[in-house]
Design an enzyme around this catalytic site. Sequence first.
Site, PDB file in Angstrom:
ATOM      1  N   ASP A  66       2.061   2.161 -11.627  1.00  0.00           N
ATOM      2  CA  ASP A  66       3.242   2.068 -10.814  1.00  0.00           C
ATOM      3  C   ASP A  66       3.762   0.873 -10.447  1.00  0.00           C
ATOM      4  O   ASP A  66       4.785   0.537 -10.297  1.00  0.00           O
ATOM      5  CB  ASP A  66       3.052   2.828  -9.651  1.00  0.00           C
ATOM      6  CG  ASP A  66       3.150   4.537  -9.704  1.00  0.00           C
ATOM      7  OD1 ASP A  66       3.480   4.927 -10.896  1.00  0.00           O
ATOM      8  OD2 ASP A  66       2.777   5.093  -9.011  1.00  0.00           O
ATOM      9  N   TYR A 186       2.212   1.806   1.105  1.00  0.00           N
ATOM     10  CA  TYR A 186       1.616   0.951   2.284  1.00  0.00           C
ATOM     11  C   TYR A 186       1.567   1.946   3.550  1.00  0.00           C
ATOM     12  O   TYR A 186       1.097   1.945   4.413  1.00  0.00           O
ATOM     13  CB  TYR A 186       2.594  -0.075   2.422  1.00  0.00           C
ATOM     14  CG  TYR A 186       1.814  -1.335   3.333  1.00  0.00           C
ATOM     15  CD1 TYR A 186       0.877  -0.996   3.974  1.00  0.00           C
ATOM     16  CD2 TYR A 186       2.566  -2.551   3.424  1.00  0.00           C
ATOM     17  CE1 TYR A 186       0.146  -1.898   4.671  1.00  0.00           C
ATOM     18  CE2 TYR A 186       2.177  -3.494   4.184  1.00  0.00           C
ATOM     19  CZ  TYR A 186       0.838  -3.252   4.765  1.00  0.00           C
ATOM     20  OH  TYR A 186       0.284  -4.445   5.613  1.00  0.00           O
TER      21      TYR A 186
END
Length: 278
Positions: A66, A186
């Site tokens: 990714d 995140y």
Amino acid sequence: MDVAVGIVAQRDNERAQELAASLVDALEREGASVVVDEATGEAVGATPVSVAAMAGRDLVVSIGGDGTLLFVAREVGSTPILGVNLGEVGFLNAVAPADALGVVTDLVTDLDRTGTVEGRELSRLQATGVDGDWTLEPALNEIVIHGPRRGHGGGATIEIDVDGQRYAESHADGVLVATPTGSTAYNLSEGGPLLHPTADALVVTQMAATEAMPPLVVEPDTEVTLTVTGTDTAYAISDGRNRQRLEPPAAVSVSLASESVTLAGPQANFFDGLDKLE
């Protein structure tokens, strides 16, 4: 065949470079115009260009994890991208290496016949100084505001305003605004919620705030303003790479970018990807 294709292989990954070489051979036999990124060109002897120069081609194939696709998206903007997954999770890269030749050649053939490529639109975020003197490159995952350094002990006081109304104010390691795509990155590690990839929403998450409010899910056209005080230096960061140094007090506006990313071809199974998260 009048189709222009770019191929980007994960740097220093022999498996990715071998697959890129196979794709170049297969697509050129079909009559497509194919270029590869500069590092891959040196390895496989194909026509090299910068990744940014692939913007405007009919399709770009990203081979890697990714992270590779995020890099490609930053460089090529709205150009359709197909991801071949050599990583562990693969929320963005749906195509297995063993299937890549068939999927890519079929997609290019359809593109030549119809002139269009089907895909899913992924929203991106734009961070801009409220005084208007800077704008970061668009983020596919998240915009983060933090103090002089990332993590504990490097925080700041950050006010969060949503469409002009105060939501939270606290000393915190930082605050992030994430897209559905970025909710698994995140944001998740900071205790934020998962958003389904098709959700029409953004999420605002404080990072280790002393007076924490729950993560807030908002409509995508919402304007989030993050105002930083209580520190000499702070940073606005787009997808962990592009950054802007701030001199508090400073205010940053986060909103949808004008251009989305088109993820072409088969789509990854979101729930299968969740099983692979640590």
